[in-house]
Enzyme design. Structure first.
Site, PDB file in Angstrom:
ATOM      1  N   SER A 120       0.822  -1.205   0.000  1.00 41.37           N
ATOM      2  CA  SER A 120       0.000   0.000   0.000  1.00 41.37           C
ATOM      3  C   SER A 120       0.855   1.254   0.000  1.00 41.37           C
ATOM      4  O   SER A 120       0.346   2.347  -0.253  1.00 41.37           O
ATOM      5  CB  SER A 120      -0.869   0.035   1.257  1.00 41.37           C
ATOM      6  N   HIS A 141      -0.911  -2.560  -7.121  1.00 36.15           N
ATOM      7  CA  HIS A 141      -1.686  -2.280  -5.911  1.00 36.15           C
ATOM      8  C   HIS A 141      -3.182  -2.425  -6.200  1.00 36.15           C
ATOM      9  O   HIS A 141      -3.794  -1.547  -6.800  1.00 36.15           O
ATOM     10  CB  HIS A 141      -1.340  -0.856  -5.427  1.00 36.15           C
ATOM     11  N   GLU A 153      -3.540   0.262  -9.089  1.00 31.86           N
ATOM     12  CA  GLU A 153      -2.550   1.346  -9.149  1.00 31.86           C
ATOM     13  C   GLU A 153      -1.202   0.684  -9.421  1.00 31.86           C
ATOM     14  O   GLU A 153      -0.749  -0.138  -8.618  1.00 31.86           O
ATOM     15  CB  GLU A 153      -2.565   2.035  -7.780  1.00 31.86           C
ATOM     16  N   ASN A 191      -3.280   6.062  -1.347  1.00 35.49           N
ATOM     17  CA  ASN A 191      -3.078   6.125   0.107  1.00 35.49           C
ATOM     18  C   ASN A 191      -2.420   7.418   0.567  1.00 35.49           C
ATOM     19  O   ASN A 191      -2.545   7.793   1.729  1.00 35.49           O
ATOM     20  CB  ASN A 191      -2.302   4.907   0.592  1.00 35.49           C
TER      21      ASN A 191
HETATM   22  N1  LIG Z   1      -6.276  -4.501   3.560  1.00 35.17           N
HETATM   23  C1  LIG Z   1      -6.408  -3.666   2.541  1.00 35.17           C
HETATM   24  O1  LIG Z   1      -7.462  -3.021   2.372  1.00 35.17           O
HETATM   25  C2  LIG Z   1      -5.289  -3.527   1.546  1.00 35.17           C
HETATM   26  C3  LIG Z   1      -5.552  -2.894   0.313  1.00 35.17           C
HETATM   27  C4  LIG Z   1      -4.522  -2.812  -0.634  1.00 35.17           C
HETATM   28  C5  LIG Z   1      -3.265  -3.320  -0.336  1.00 35.17           C
HETATM   29  N2  LIG Z   1      -3.037  -3.906   0.888  1.00 35.17           N
HETATM   30  C6  LIG Z   1      -1.694  -4.457   1.138  1.00 35.17           C
HETATM   31  O2  LIG Z   1      -1.743  -5.855   0.893  1.00 35.17           O
HETATM   32  C7  LIG Z   1      -0.820  -6.537   1.768  1.00 35.17           C
HETATM   33  C8  LIG Z   1      -1.576  -7.582   2.556  1.00 35.17           C
HETATM   34  O3  LIG Z   1      -2.621  -6.965   3.294  1.00 35.17           O
HETATM   35  P1  LIG Z   1      -3.849  -7.811   3.885  1.00 35.17           P
HETATM   36  O4  LIG Z   1      -4.839  -6.809   4.356  1.00 35.17           O
HETATM   37  O5  LIG Z   1      -4.245  -8.874   2.915  1.00 35.17           O
HETATM   38  O6  LIG Z   1      -3.135  -8.485   5.159  1.00 35.17           O
HETATM   39  P2  LIG Z   1      -3.612  -9.773   5.998  1.00 35.17           P
HETATM   40  O7  LIG Z   1      -3.087  -9.559   7.382  1.00 35.17           O
HETATM   41  O8  LIG Z   1      -5.071 -10.035   5.802  1.00 35.17           O
HETATM   42  O9  LIG Z   1      -2.812 -10.999   5.280  1.00 35.17           O
HETATM   43  C9  LIG Z   1      -1.422 -11.116   5.258  1.00 35.17           C
HETATM   44  C10 LIG Z   1      -1.101 -12.607   5.101  1.00 35.17           C
HETATM   45  O10 LIG Z   1       0.308 -12.748   4.832  1.00 35.17           O
HETATM   46  C11 LIG Z   1       0.781 -13.911   5.512  1.00 35.17           C
HETATM   47  N3  LIG Z   1       2.231 -13.787   5.657  1.00 35.17           N
HETATM   48  C12 LIG Z   1       2.926 -12.948   6.458  1.00 35.17           C
HETATM   49  N4  LIG Z   1       4.250 -13.104   6.241  1.00 35.17           N
HETATM   50  C13 LIG Z   1       4.387 -14.068   5.277  1.00 35.17           C
HETATM   51  C14 LIG Z   1       5.514 -14.646   4.603  1.00 35.17           C
HETATM   52  N5  LIG Z   1       6.756 -14.269   4.887  1.00 35.17           N
HETATM   53  N6  LIG Z   1       5.281 -15.584   3.656  1.00 35.17           N
HETATM   54  C15 LIG Z   1       4.013 -15.974   3.356  1.00 35.17           C
HETATM   55  N7  LIG Z   1       2.919 -15.441   3.962  1.00 35.17           N
HETATM   56  C16 LIG Z   1       3.112 -14.500   4.907  1.00 35.17           C
HETATM   57  C17 LIG Z   1       0.020 -13.912   6.831  1.00 35.17           C
HETATM   58  O11 LIG Z   1      -0.009 -15.206   7.403  1.00 35.17           O
HETATM   59  C18 LIG Z   1      -1.372 -13.438   6.368  1.00 35.17           C
HETATM   60  O12 LIG Z   1      -2.201 -14.537   6.026  1.00 35.17           O
HETATM   61  C19 LIG Z   1      -0.151  -5.449   2.622  1.00 35.17           C
HETATM   62  O13 LIG Z   1       1.034  -5.061   2.002  1.00 35.17           O
HETATM   63  C20 LIG Z   1      -1.184  -4.316   2.565  1.00 35.17           C
HETATM   64  O14 LIG Z   1      -0.608  -3.057   2.786  1.00 35.17           O
HETATM   65  C21 LIG Z   1      -4.025  -4.048   1.816  1.00 35.17           C
END
Ligand SMILES: NC(=O)c1ccc[n+]([C@@H]2O[C@H](COP(=O)([O-])OP(=O)(O)OC[C@H]3O[C@@H](n4cnc5c(N)ncnc54)[C@H](O)[C@@H]3O)[C@@H](O)[C@H]2O)c1
Length: 296
Positions: A120, A141, A153, A191
């Protein structure tokens, strides 16, 4: 670049599971990776229910839905990704953890593979520096939830090649998305603008200006946002919001991006939003059935 046939998604949380679903619905073979087996199980269930909703709304045939589900293979082993054409990382929003993963992926992935990050806010240039292929590293993104939201994005790192950009844009368009393109500065476009607004909503709550309900209603009805900023923060995940504010604060060097102490406190308390059942709002409450008052 050769045709993209196999997609790998690392991280099977809210974003990774949705991206894997998109890939499978649009005909790719998909590897979905997570270090947490419970997360993979939750992802499989949520993908299956989401595909079922597409089928019940006639946006997908039953056969295409079943085919998409069959295309997704789950694993905890990164080595399985050696044949992937594109790998999209969607793990925790931490630069050090992501860099470690990019360095491992660089060793496992085939030479032509693109390594994309769904970050993000974190610098794509710095993630690329953990690899020997910075020309093939890019930000892709997706918005939450990926199967529904129209936007992707794309973020070009300092060394991202034109070929990598074109292939990534074509992949996003294959998924039916509209692409916008950002230079690699903290928070990119969406963001950079959204998170300071969410942070300000926390300050508005923290300083007692208004209740959470009035803050959200104010922004929904007063500015036509579909969700209030606090409601949206719960939907995104308060840990994700806090990480992004910290990246903006450090990366842009301006105190106007300092995270609100209330946001920090909620995250410290494990109030991460909808995914934990509690954030600004409490989603665990089961409404009590109204009992008829006894007539004496
Ligand atoms: N939540 C949102 O609305 C959103 C929107 C756009 C982008 N993002 C980005 O997407 C990414 C994930 O966000 P999310 O909300 O899905 O998080 P989340 O916490 O729902 O999921 C993250 C997952 O990654 C796994 N994980 C952590 N370290 C790991 C590794 N080394 N190898 C394999 N798996 C691993 C965890 O077990 C977890 O299941 C982040 O970078 C976030 O900034 C989030």
């Amino acid at each position: 670049m050769a045709e993209i046939k196999t997609l790998a998604v690392v991280g099977s949380g809210q974003m990774g599971s949705g991206i894997a679903q998109l890939g499978a619905m649009y005909g790719l073979d998909v590897w979905l990776v997570d270090t947490d087996s419970d997360a993979l199980l939750r992802a499989t269930n949520s993908i299956s229910s989401s595909i079922q909703r597409f089928v019940s709304k006639s946006h997908l045939s039953q056969a295409a839905g079943s085919d998409a589900l069959r295309r997704i293979k789950c694993t905890a082993n990164l080595e399985d990704l050696h044949s992937a054409d594109v790998i999209i990382e969607a793990i925790v929003e931490s630069e050090n953890v992501k860099k470690k993963l990019f360095s491992e992926l660089d060793k496992i992935a085939k030479a032509s593979a693109i390594l994309a990050s769904n970050t993000s806010s974190i610098s794509i240039t710095r993630l690329a520096s953990a690899t020997s292929r910075p020309r093939q590293v890019i930000g892709m993104h997706f918005m939450n939830p990926p199967p529904i939201m129209k936007l992707v994005e794309i973020v070009r790192g300092a060394d991202t090649s034109e070929e990598t950009f074109s292939a990534t844009k074509a992949l996003a368009e294959r998924f039916g998305k509209i692409v916008i393109c950002s230079q690699d500065y903290s928070g990119f476009i969406v963001n950079r603008i959204l998170m300071p607004m969410i942070n300000e909503a926390f300050f508005t709550l923290y300083t007692g200006v208004a209740t959470k309900e009035d803050i959200d209603t104010g922004m929904k009805l007063g500015t036509n946002h579909p969700m209030g900023p606090l409601e949206l923060a719960d939907f995104i995940g308060l840990d994700v919001c806090l990480s992004i504010m910290r990246v903006l604060h450090v990366g842009l060097g301006d105190n106007k991006y300092a995270p609100c102490p209330l946001l920090v406190q909620y995250v410290d308390a494990g109030r991460l939003g909808r995914k934990r059942g509690i954030g600004v709002y409490d989603y665990r409450k089961v409404s009590e059935p109204v009992k008829p008052s006894p007539r004496l």
